[in-house]
Design a protein around this motif. Structure first.
Motif, short mmCIF file in Angstrom:
data_model
loop_
_atom_site.label_atom_id
_atom_site.label_comp_id
_atom_site.label_asym_id
_atom_site.label_seq_id
_atom_site.Cartn_x
_atom_site.Cartn_y
_atom_site.Cartn_z
N MET A 51 0.70 -1.21 0.15
CA MET A 51 0.00 0.18 0.05
C MET A 51 0.91 1.37 0.20
O MET A 51 0.69 2.15 -0.65
N LEU A 52 2.00 1.16 0.81
CA LEU A 52 2.85 2.47 0.73
C LEU A 52 3.65 2.68 -0.61
O LEU A 52 3.42 3.83 -0.96
N ARG A 53 3.81 1.79 -1.04
CA ARG A 53 4.71 1.89 -2.32
C ARG A 53 3.78 2.42 -3.40
O ARG A 53 4.15 3.17 -4.32
N TYR A 54 2.29 1.85 -3.45
CA TYR A 54 1.34 2.49 -4.55
C TYR A 54 1.21 3.95 -3.95
O TYR A 54 1.05 4.84 -4.92
N ARG A 55 0.97 4.47 -2.95
CA ARG A 55 0.83 5.73 -2.51
C ARG A 55 1.91 6.51 -3.04
O ARG A 55 1.88 7.66 -3.50
N GLU A 56 3.02 6.00 -2.82
CA GLU A 56 4.47 6.74 -3.11
C GLU A 56 4.55 6.92 -4.54
O GLU A 56 4.76 7.98 -5.03
#
Length: 96
Positions: free
Chosen positions: A1-6
């Motif tokens: 999820m954090l990579r997607y938001r990044e």
């Protein structure tokens, strides 16, 4: 999820010297705030990212505003001269 938001630009890319992602309290607070906005306004992370792009890129903001005017989702502000012109035309029609 954090990579997607990044990848969407909703989270700054912070890396350690070993190229590992590092997320501190500020980054995690930004994720929490973004998720709150998504729930509150029923938008996806991609839609929120585009909203931020509209706010930060004048050319994108201009293009989106033109579309909004064209489809009637945004109404052009009435100018004082337009109001005076309409008033004069009404008076002329009444004088007939």
């Amino acid at each position: 999820m954090l990579r997607y938001r990044e990848a969407l630009g909703l989270l700054p890319a912070t890396r350690s010297k070993g190229a590992h992602r590092r997320y501190g309290p500020d980054e995690l607070a930004a994720v929490t705030q973004a998720m709150d906005l998504e729930r509150r306004f029923d938008v996806s992370p991609a839609e929120l990212a585009f909203g931020l792009r509209v706010l930060s890129e004048p050319a994108v903001a201009h293009a989106v505003r033109e579309l909004g005017l064209r489809i009637g989702r945004i109404h052009a502000p009435r100018r004082a001269l337009d109001f005076e012109k309409e008033k004069a035309l009404r008076l002329l029609r009444q004088g007939r």
